[in-house]
Design a protein around this motif. Structure first.
Motif, PDB file in Angstrom:
ATOM      1  N   TYR A  85     -24.634  12.274  10.197  1.00 48.90           N
ATOM      2  CA  TYR A  85     -24.219  12.135   8.638  1.00 48.90           C
ATOM      3  C   TYR A  85     -22.809  11.657   8.658  1.00 48.90           C
ATOM      4  O   TYR A  85     -22.545  10.356   7.772  1.00 48.90           O
ATOM      5  N   HIS A  86     -21.796  12.067   9.408  1.00 50.67           N
ATOM      6  CA  HIS A  86     -20.337  11.623   9.047  1.00 50.67           C
ATOM      7  C   HIS A  86     -20.326  10.041   9.819  1.00 50.67           C
ATOM      8  O   HIS A  86     -19.450   9.522   9.379  1.00 50.67           O
ATOM      9  N   ALA A  87     -20.957  10.064  10.446  1.00 52.59           N
ATOM     10  CA  ALA A  87     -20.972   8.558  11.102  1.00 52.59           C
ATOM     11  C   ALA A  87     -21.490   7.397  10.028  1.00 52.59           C
ATOM     12  O   ALA A  87     -20.793   6.193  10.077  1.00 52.59           O
ATOM     13  N   ARG A  88     -22.300   8.011   9.582  1.00 49.25           N
ATOM     14  CA  ARG A  88     -22.977   6.800   8.552  1.00 49.25           C
ATOM     15  C   ARG A  88     -22.104   6.889   7.351  1.00 49.25           C
ATOM     16  O   ARG A  88     -21.895   5.833   6.682  1.00 49.25           O
ATOM     17  N   VAL A  89     -21.338   7.877   6.974  1.00 45.74           N
ATOM     18  CA  VAL A  89     -20.416   7.864   5.841  1.00 45.74           C
ATOM     19  C   VAL A  89     -19.273   7.004   6.266  1.00 45.74           C
ATOM     20  O   VAL A  89     -18.916   6.161   5.483  1.00 45.74           O
ATOM     21  N   ALA A  90     -18.640   6.807   7.613  1.00 49.07           N
ATOM     22  CA  ALA A  90     -17.556   6.038   7.946  1.00 49.07           C
ATOM     23  C   ALA A  90     -18.228   4.593   7.864  1.00 49.07           C
ATOM     24  O   ALA A  90     -17.347   3.669   7.668  1.00 49.07           O
ATOM     25  N   ALA A  91     -19.317   4.365   8.444  1.00 51.15           N
ATOM     26  CA  ALA A  91     -19.914   3.111   8.449  1.00 51.15           C
ATOM     27  C   ALA A  91     -20.029   2.463   6.953  1.00 51.15           C
ATOM     28  O   ALA A  91     -19.782   1.247   6.687  1.00 51.15           O
ATOM     29  N   ALA A  92     -20.246   3.473   6.105  1.00 46.55           N
ATOM     30  CA  ALA A  92     -20.578   2.743   4.602  1.00 46.55           C
ATOM     31  C   ALA A  92     -18.802   2.677   4.038  1.00 46.55           C
ATOM     32  O   ALA A  92     -19.082   1.528   3.416  1.00 46.55           O
ATOM     33  N   PHE A  93     -18.013   3.666   4.285  1.00 46.94           N
ATOM     34  CA  PHE A  93     -16.729   2.934   3.899  1.00 46.94           C
ATOM     35  C   PHE A  93     -16.315   1.830   4.282  1.00 46.94           C
ATOM     36  O   PHE A  93     -15.602   0.995   3.583  1.00 46.94           O
ATOM     37  N   ARG A  94     -16.591   1.531   5.546  1.00 42.64           N
ATOM     38  CA  ARG A  94     -16.308   0.465   6.313  1.00 42.64           C
ATOM     39  C   ARG A  94     -16.925  -1.080   5.534  1.00 42.64           C
ATOM     40  O   ARG A  94     -16.239  -1.780   5.217  1.00 42.64           O
ATOM     41  N   ARG A  95     -18.109  -0.676   5.136  1.00 41.80           N
ATOM     42  CA  ARG A  95     -18.931  -2.057   4.380  1.00 41.80           C
ATOM     43  C   ARG A  95     -18.351  -2.175   3.021  1.00 41.80           C
ATOM     44  O   ARG A  95     -18.136  -3.361   2.806  1.00 41.80           O
ATOM     45  N   PHE A  96     -18.204  -0.932   2.418  1.00 41.92           N
ATOM     46  CA  PHE A  96     -17.442  -1.210   0.969  1.00 41.92           C
ATOM     47  C   PHE A  96     -16.148  -1.830   1.098  1.00 41.92           C
ATOM     48  O   PHE A  96     -15.742  -2.682   0.272  1.00 41.92           O
ATOM     49  N   ALA A  97     -15.285  -1.495   1.963  1.00 43.41           N
ATOM     50  CA  ALA A  97     -14.038  -2.096   2.111  1.00 43.41           C
ATOM     51  C   ALA A  97     -14.118  -3.598   2.632  1.00 43.41           C
ATOM     52  O   ALA A  97     -13.400  -4.536   1.885  1.00 43.41           O
ATOM     53  N   ASN A  98     -14.998  -3.992   3.431  1.00 41.15           N
ATOM     54  CA  ASN A  98     -15.317  -5.335   3.972  1.00 41.15           C
ATOM     55  C   ASN A  98     -15.577  -6.222   2.761  1.00 41.15           C
ATOM     56  O   ASN A  98     -15.455  -7.383   2.642  1.00 41.15           O
ATOM     57  N   ALA A  99     -16.530  -5.655   1.910  1.00 44.04           N
ATOM     58  CA  ALA A  99     -17.345  -6.467   0.679  1.00 44.04           C
ATOM     59  C   ALA A  99     -15.986  -6.529  -0.327  1.00 44.04           C
ATOM     60  O   ALA A  99     -16.112  -7.474  -1.139  1.00 44.04           O
ATOM     61  N   ASP A 100     -15.050  -5.689  -0.447  1.00 44.86           N
ATOM     62  CA  ASP A 100     -14.017  -5.851  -1.537  1.00 44.86           C
ATOM     63  C   ASP A 100     -12.778  -5.829  -0.965  1.00 44.86           C
ATOM     64  O   ASP A 100     -11.700  -5.196  -1.127  1.00 44.86           O
ATOM     65  N   PRO A 101     -12.314  -6.873  -0.307  1.00 50.72           N
ATOM     66  CA  PRO A 101     -10.782  -6.941   0.540  1.00 50.72           C
ATOM     67  C   PRO A 101      -9.644  -6.914  -0.539  1.00 50.72           C
ATOM     68  O   PRO A 101      -8.458  -6.613  -0.271  1.00 50.72           O
ATOM     69  N   GLN A 102     -10.120  -7.101  -1.846  1.00 47.79           N
ATOM     70  CA  GLN A 102      -8.890  -7.348  -2.925  1.00 47.79           C
ATOM     71  C   GLN A 102      -8.573  -5.950  -3.280  1.00 47.79           C
ATOM     72  O   GLN A 102      -7.055  -5.531  -3.236  1.00 47.79           O
ATOM     73  N   ARG A 103      -9.637  -4.982  -3.343  1.00 46.77           N
ATOM     74  CA  ARG A 103      -9.173  -3.662  -3.855  1.00 46.77           C
ATOM     75  C   ARG A 103      -8.744  -2.649  -2.801  1.00 46.77           C
ATOM     76  O   ARG A 103      -8.040  -1.880  -2.829  1.00 46.77           O
TER      77      ARG A 103
END
Ligand code: TMP
Length: 212
Positions: free
Chosen positions: A170-188
């Motif tokens: 579960y926590h590995a999926r959480v970490a991967a999701a955080f990384r995806r959102f960050a990569n998708a919005d490098p301005q914020r």
């Protein structure tokens, strides 16, 4: 009539998985900003207002059966709505800086990435609850899972809350999701390596906010 502040406040969220050092960095950042003469409000999610702290207890206490992912996402969104309405927006309107330990992206990563809810649904709840307010900068702290586990063992003495205690997949999926959102919005987002000493991480956090 009270004149609006010359400069609106800034809204900064610290995000990341369990044990990455968010609370330590939040304290160090607020001290650094106050030393520069800025008015700073520090807060956390779920929580930050009396009503949202009540919802926090309902969500995280290990007593009872807990909540399914959808009820959980609604409760987080409700807590956030109160937090935004009664604490965050008023402080920003007064021209203060608001630093929060977790915000919307925790719902996207945990209830979305971890529990499988659709990201669009979580964003829709945020639009309803909080008029879609987003941080000016979201600092994503990332560290090696072994280092995070060691920090957590020191902090919690093996006592996890209901969500922190979910399994490593579960926590590995959480970490991967955080990384995806960050990569998708490098301005914020700013992705910060949370390994090393608190002072070293603090220096990285400050440089990630320099333009603000
Ligand atoms: P913490 O404040 O001690 O990190 O605990 C909050 C827990 O709640 C943590 O396991 C992350 C989880 N959480 C969500 O699942 N969704 C959310 O939207 C937020 C704010 C936190």
């Amino acid at each position: 009539m009270i004149a609006p502040p010359a400069q609106p406040g800034r809204f900064i969220a610290l995000e990341g998985g369990e044990g990455v050092g968010k609370s330590t960095q939040l304290k160090m950042l607020s001290a650094a900003l106050r030393a520069r003469g800025m008015a700073v409000v520090t807060t956390r999610e779920p929580g930050g207002t009396p009503g949202a702290e009540q919802i926090r207890a309902m969500l995280l206490d290990t007593a009872g059966d807990g909540w399914g992912p959808r009820a959980e996402a609604l409760l987080f969104a409700a807590a956030r709505a109160d937090h935004v309405d009664r604490l965050i927006r008023p402080a920003l309107l007064r021209g203060e800086w608001v630093l929060t330990d977790r915000f919307l992206d925790s719902s996207r990563a945990y209830q979305g990435g971890g529990s499988g809810l659709d990201d669009g649904d979580i964003l829709a709840l945020h639009a309803i609850g909080s008029a879609g307010l987003l941080p000016d900068r979201t600092v994503l702290l990332e560290c090696d899972p072994a280092q995070a586990a060691a920090r957590l063992a020191l902090r919690d003495h093996g006592q996890n809350d209901r969500i922190g205690g979910r399994d490593t997949a579960y926590h590995a999926r959480v970490a991967a999701a955080f990384r995806r959102f960050a990569n998708a919005d490098p301005q914020r987002f700013a992705i910060i390596d949370a390994g090393g000493t608190p002072d070293a991480v603090h220096a990285r956090v400050l440089s990630a906010l320099a333009d603000l």
